[in-house]
Design a protein around this motif. Structure first.
Motif, PDB file in Angstrom:
ATOM      1  N   TYR A 171       7.636   6.117   1.623  1.00  0.00           N
ATOM      2  CA  TYR A 171       6.304   5.535   1.839  1.00  0.00           C
ATOM      3  C   TYR A 171       5.807   4.836   0.576  1.00  0.00           C
ATOM      4  N   THR A 172       5.983   5.502  -0.565  1.00  0.00           N
ATOM      5  CA  THR A 172       5.478   4.911  -1.816  1.00  0.00           C
ATOM      6  C   THR A 172       6.214   3.617  -2.168  1.00  0.00           C
ATOM      7  N   GLN A 173       7.370   3.402  -1.552  1.00  0.00           N
ATOM      8  CA  GLN A 173       8.109   2.150  -1.749  1.00  0.00           C
ATOM      9  C   GLN A 173       7.742   1.132  -0.659  1.00  0.00           C
ATOM     10  N   GLY A 174       6.742   1.491   0.134  1.00  0.00           N
ATOM     11  CA  GLY A 174       6.320   0.579   1.203  1.00  0.00           C
ATOM     12  C   GLY A 174       7.214   0.643   2.428  1.00  0.00           C
ATOM     13  N   ILE A 175       7.899   1.790   2.613  1.00  0.00           N
ATOM     14  CA  ILE A 175       8.773   1.939   3.786  1.00  0.00           C
ATOM     15  C   ILE A 175       8.240   3.072   4.656  1.00  0.00           C
ATOM     16  N   PRO A 176       7.465   2.739   5.682  1.00  0.00           N
ATOM     17  CA  PRO A 176       6.887   3.789   6.521  1.00  0.00           C
ATOM     18  C   PRO A 176       7.906   4.343   7.517  1.00  0.00           C
ATOM     19  N   SER A 177       7.754   5.600   7.858  1.00  0.00           N
ATOM     20  CA  SER A 177       8.570   6.204   8.920  1.00  0.00           C
ATOM     21  C   SER A 177       7.910   7.518   9.323  1.00  0.00           C
ATOM     22  N   THR A 178       8.392   8.094  10.393  1.00  0.00           N
ATOM     23  CA  THR A 178       8.068   9.466  10.820  1.00  0.00           C
ATOM     24  C   THR A 178       6.638   9.660  11.336  1.00  0.00           C
ATOM     25  N   PHE A 179       5.651   9.191  10.591  1.00  0.00           N
ATOM     26  CA  PHE A 179       4.256   9.232  11.061  1.00  0.00           C
ATOM     27  C   PHE A 179       3.511   8.073  10.401  1.00  0.00           C
ATOM     28  N   GLY A 180       2.370   7.729  10.958  1.00  0.00           N
ATOM     29  CA  GLY A 180       1.570   6.660  10.369  1.00  0.00           C
ATOM     30  C   GLY A 180       0.641   7.215   9.300  1.00  0.00           C
ATOM     31  N   PHE A 181       0.488   6.485   8.217  1.00  0.00           N
ATOM     32  CA  PHE A 181      -0.386   6.912   7.126  1.00  0.00           C
ATOM     33  C   PHE A 181      -1.102   5.686   6.573  1.00  0.00           C
ATOM     34  N   THR A 182      -2.427   5.697   6.625  1.00  0.00           N
ATOM     35  CA  THR A 182      -3.184   4.562   6.076  1.00  0.00           C
ATOM     36  C   THR A 182      -4.440   5.042   5.369  1.00  0.00           C
ATOM     37  N   VAL A 183      -4.815   4.293   4.351  1.00  0.00           N
ATOM     38  CA  VAL A 183      -6.121   4.489   3.719  1.00  0.00           C
ATOM     39  C   VAL A 183      -6.993   3.354   4.234  1.00  0.00           C
ATOM     40  N   THR A 184      -8.045   3.737   4.932  1.00  0.00           N
ATOM     41  CA  THR A 184      -8.916   2.692   5.482  1.00  0.00           C
ATOM     42  C   THR A 184     -10.328   3.249   5.633  1.00  0.00           C
ATOM     43  N   VAL A 231      -8.361   8.875   4.695  1.00  0.00           N
ATOM     44  CA  VAL A 231      -6.952   8.821   5.088  1.00  0.00           C
ATOM     45  C   VAL A 231      -6.843   9.023   6.595  1.00  0.00           C
ATOM     46  N   TYR A 232      -6.065   8.171   7.241  1.00  0.00           N
ATOM     47  CA  TYR A 232      -5.755   8.318   8.662  1.00  0.00           C
ATOM     48  C   TYR A 232      -4.282   8.689   8.816  1.00  0.00           C
ATOM     49  N   LEU A 233      -4.040   9.709   9.615  1.00  0.00           N
ATOM     50  CA  LEU A 233      -2.659  10.060   9.978  1.00  0.00           C
ATOM     51  C   LEU A 233      -2.508   9.762  11.462  1.00  0.00           C
ATOM     52  N   SER A 234      -1.420   9.107  11.825  1.00  0.00           N
ATOM     53  CA  SER A 234      -1.288   8.700  13.224  1.00  0.00           C
ATOM     54  C   SER A 234       0.161   8.732  13.679  1.00  0.00           C
ATOM     55  N   GLN A 235       0.362   8.430  14.954  1.00  0.00           N
ATOM     56  CA  GLN A 235       1.724   8.338  15.466  1.00  0.00           C
ATOM     57  C   GLN A 235       2.445   7.197  14.754  1.00  0.00           C
ATOM     58  N   SER A 236       3.780   7.279  14.754  1.00  0.00           N
ATOM     59  CA  SER A 236       4.578   6.348  13.958  1.00  0.00           C
ATOM     60  C   SER A 236       4.895   5.065  14.719  1.00  0.00           C
ATOM     61  N   ARG A 237       5.119   4.017  13.983  1.00  0.00           N
ATOM     62  CA  ARG A 237       5.733   2.816  14.579  1.00  0.00           C
ATOM     63  C   ARG A 237       7.179   3.163  14.886  1.00  0.00           C
ATOM     64  N   LEU A 238       7.743   2.442  15.840  1.00  0.00           N
ATOM     65  CA  LEU A 238       9.106   2.749  16.271  1.00  0.00           C
ATOM     66  C   LEU A 238       9.987   1.507  16.114  1.00  0.00           C
ATOM     67  N   PHE A 272      -1.696  -1.109  -3.494  1.00  0.00           N
ATOM     68  CA  PHE A 272      -3.011  -1.727  -3.266  1.00  0.00           C
ATOM     69  C   PHE A 272      -3.819  -0.876  -2.287  1.00  0.00           C
ATOM     70  N   MET A 273      -3.140  -0.396  -1.246  1.00  0.00           N
ATOM     71  CA  MET A 273      -3.834   0.422  -0.239  1.00  0.00           C
ATOM     72  C   MET A 273      -4.264   1.769  -0.839  1.00  0.00           C
ATOM     73  N   ILE A 274      -3.347   2.401  -1.565  1.00  0.00           N
ATOM     74  CA  ILE A 274      -3.625   3.725  -2.120  1.00  0.00           C
ATOM     75  C   ILE A 274      -4.797   3.703  -3.100  1.00  0.00           C
ATOM     76  N   LYS A 275      -4.855   2.632  -3.878  1.00  0.00           N
ATOM     77  CA  LYS A 275      -5.905   2.538  -4.911  1.00  0.00           C
ATOM     78  C   LYS A 275      -7.301   2.471  -4.322  1.00  0.00           C
ATOM     79  N   LYS A 276      -7.389   2.165  -3.034  1.00  0.00           N
ATOM     80  CA  LYS A 276      -8.719   2.084  -2.420  1.00  0.00           C
ATOM     81  C   LYS A 276      -9.383   3.449  -2.338  1.00  0.00           C
ATOM     82  N   TYR A 277      -8.557   4.479  -2.219  1.00  0.00           N
ATOM     83  CA  TYR A 277      -9.122   5.804  -1.963  1.00  0.00           C
ATOM     84  C   TYR A 277     -10.064   6.231  -3.091  1.00  0.00           C
TER      85      TYR A 277
END
Ligand SMILES: [Zn+2]
Length: 681
Positions: free
Chosen positions: A149-162, A173-180, A453-458
């Protein structure tokens, strides 16, 4: 195809700088609004085809595209500008290291440098693959998911700072179902012929990709099946698109102990800290059942299965940046099988779009400076403000809404922020390092930068200056948590009106109706209407008004459910309702704003059509798009927008003025009885 220049000699209307070519243009001007009419089809039979079929007949979809039409034409225009920016940056050997020019130039250069791309192959990904190879147990799986994830490679579950939907003034922080790997969860289960072919092809694709990243044949074959099984399990635990529409159901605030209960194998405080978030007490879990199921999947699937799945995610994330064989394999599945595209585009086009997708924020700064006609922002704002004004008048006159709710709706409309043209403050990308070393390394650097960039928003105040599109992005959006619309500058482009100001029917049918009116209505669609003027999820409706509104949205759901797209495929009314409500609102507001203009009030014919007829024709021109069958099928499976045909025929057949303008009769196919015509906004 006719070459389109973005208001190249825009002297007339934007008080630009170059010479006046008005007279020359006058003699050669072909009115694009009426030029494509197919008079063998009546407006009441199929208005979309009546207005546009002339163009479709003479412009088959190129074999390198999934669609053709006004969007493609506009994108080609924009791409020409971006190409010039990329090529001139790339040719400038004196560009200072770290400057925007150097980054754009080197990124583009590395994408065009196929010799190095072939030589480098998958080498830059190898450290990531090694990391995955080192996984020994479940704990390692989870830690590796976090690392990727920290390398910008999402998997397994969704994770966003919004922004927190119930406290839009702060990030959470939002945790959600994963992209497939497939575009939507239903692809894993549908058993119709079309989908069965896609599933089989996807298995072959997984197999081929594992081979291409160096796995031996037997392992790749078995691996592809295991990845498919694992993704199917994740898909099974995921909500259907329709079930993702209710923001309340997708908002479950929980403390960390609560999330730990859902997925006991993951210690979430530690996980979040590895993801870059510390000092956090609670998160929003969008789909809690997904995280309970994930616990099961972590136990049911072997560590080796997870390793395969993670490797596939890494390869898939960067496939477009890799060597010829991988790019061709990726194209074969995602472009040919899913979208019906037969051949790859010339490389420069792909790399121009790739550079724009990665460095659009930097390209936009040059685009605005060098390619945007002066006055663009002002003209767009003028149209937007006029639409907002008629919207207010319209809300005041609604016959189904109480004064109490009207007041709230008007307040929300008045507070709606309109970001138009380009950002006031550009994102600072100075910490991003781009070089000519290799294309994939640049892709990896951008991915990592975006994650950072996303993480720094938190923990920081909400950045009100941020744009999620670039000025050169031909699109627009409404963000409910900001109560704002964003309309990028290039929305000013109307093919066929190069060097001349489009007339009011065009300005209000396309820019006013299908852009501003559409986006503003998103603030009041089935989802947007659940957020208040500050962007918070909160119920500002009276109970009775909400019920009346929902009865109206049901009607539009039924209307669109009836439209047949392809053989047995119908539009999914529930899934597309927000977009359909926005389209309907857009056409109505565009028309009302147009009627305040001189042309809108004129009784004279323009190229043989009345002022109102011209407005509807211009609106139809905004959606002059045809797609391959495969791409249409994919749109229905994975997109919340209805196909172009129904984005025209749907809303206009709900509007009385359309019936009057084209004398539509009960015997006409488009005719909808007055009592079922949907009237919302
Ligand atoms: Zn929309």
């Amino acid at each position: 195809m006719k070459k389109i220049i973005l208001f190249a000699s825009a002297t007339l209307f934007f008080a630009c700088n170059s010479s006046d070519k008005t007279n020359e243009n006058e003699s050669t001007f072909i009115d694009p609004v009426t030029a494509h009419i197919d008079s063998s089809i009546s407006p009441g039979e199929n208005f979309f085809l009546f207005a546009n079929n002339g163009w479709f007949k003479s412009h088959p979809i190129p074999s390198s595209e999934k669609s053709n039409g006004i969007f493609r034409t506009i994108q080609d225009t924009i791409n020409e500008s971006i190409r010039k920016i990329c090529e001139s940056s790339s040719a400038d050997s004196k560009a200072a290291k770290g400057s925007n020019k150097q980054k754009i130039g080197d990124f583009y250069f590395s994408g065009m440098d196929t010799t190095t791309i072939e030589k480098v192959g998958i080498n830059p990904l190898k450290p990531l693959f090694s990391k995955i190879d080192e996984i020994k147990n479940n704990k390692d799986v989870i830690n590796t998911v976090a690392y990727l994830y920290t390398q910008g490679i999402p998997s397994t579950f969704g994770f966003t700072v919004t922004r927190d939907e119930k406290n839009a003034a702060a990030y959470t922080v939002y945790l959600s179902q994963s992209r497939l790997g497939l575009p939507d969860r239903d692809y894993y289960f549908n058993t119709d012929e079309r989908n069965t072919t896609i599933k089989n092809e996807y298995l072959k694709h997984l197999d081929a990709m594992l081979n291409l990243i160096g796995m031996d044949k037997a392992l790749a074959k078995k691996g592809s099946e295991q990845i498919f099984k694992l993704e199917s399990a994740l898909a099974k635990s995921s909500r259907k698109m329709e079930d993702l529409r209710d923001p309340y159901l997708n908002y479950n605030k929980m403390n960390i102990a609560g999330v730990n209960k859902l997925t006991a194998s993951i210690e979430w405080k530690e996980m979040l800290s590895k993801l870059g978030i510390s000092n956090i007490d609670s998160v929003v879990v969008a789909q809690p059942e997904y995280f309970s199921a994930l616990e099961k999947h972590l136990k049911t699937f072997s560590v080796d299965d997870w390793k395969l799945y993670l490797k596939w995610n890494v390869a898939n994330r960067f496939s477009e940046f890799l060597n010829k064989k991988i790019v061709a394999q990726d194209f074969n599945f995602y472009a040919t099988v899913l979208d019906g595209i037969k051949e790859q585009r010339p490389r420069w086009k792909t790399i121009v779009e790739e550079t724009d997708a990665s460095l659009g924020e930097l390209i936009g700064q040059v685009y605005v400076e060098e390619y945007l006609p002066k006055g663009t922002k002002e003209k767009l704002l003028e149209i937007g403000n006029n639409i907002r004004d008629v919207y207010a008048e319209h809300i005041k006159k609604l016959d189904w809404m109480s004064d109490v709710t009207k007041e709230k709706a008007l307040n929300k409309l008045q507070k709606l922020n309109m970001k138009v043209g380009y950002p006031d403050v550009w994102k600072d990308m100075s910490s991003l390092d781009v070089s000519r070393n290799s294309f994939v390394e640049n892709g990896m650097a951008v991915s990592k930068w975006n994650y950072g960039f996303m993480i720094k928003k938190y923990g920081k105040p909400v950045n009100k200056d941020e744009w999620e599109m670039y000025p050169q992005t031909y699109n627009a959006y409404y963000d409910p948590t900001m109560n704002e619309i964003v309309v990028p500058a290039c929305n000013i482009i109307v093919p066929g009106f190069e060097g001349r100001m489009p007339d009011d029917a065009v300005l209000y049918g396309i820019i006013g109706g299908s852009t501003f009116g559409h986006e503003i209505t998103h603030g009041f669609d089935d989802q947007g209407s659940l957020y208040d003027e500050k962007g918070n999820l909160s119920d500002w409706w009276t109970k009775e008004d909400r019920q009346k509104f929902e009865a109206k949205t049901k009607l539009i759901v039924e209307q669109f459910n009836n439209y047949v797209v392809l053989d047995s495929i119908h539009v999914r009314g529930e899934n597309t309702q927000g977009e359909n409500i926005a389209d309907l609102g857009g056409v109505i507001m565009g028309l009302e704003a147009y009627r305040k203009t001189k042309q809108g009030q004129s009784t004279e014919l323009i190229n043989g059509y009345t002022a109102t007829q011209r407005y509807f024709l211009a609106y139809a021109y905004a959606w002059m798009v045809n797609r391959t069958d495969a791409s249409l099928a994919k749109q229905i499976m994975s997109d919340v927008h209805s196909p172009a045909e129904f984005r025209i025929n749907g809303p206009v057949s709900d509007i009385d003025e359309f019936y009057k303008a084209f004398n539509i009769q009960p015997t006409d196919k488009m005719y909808r009885a007055e009592n079922i015509r949907v009237k919302i906004w």
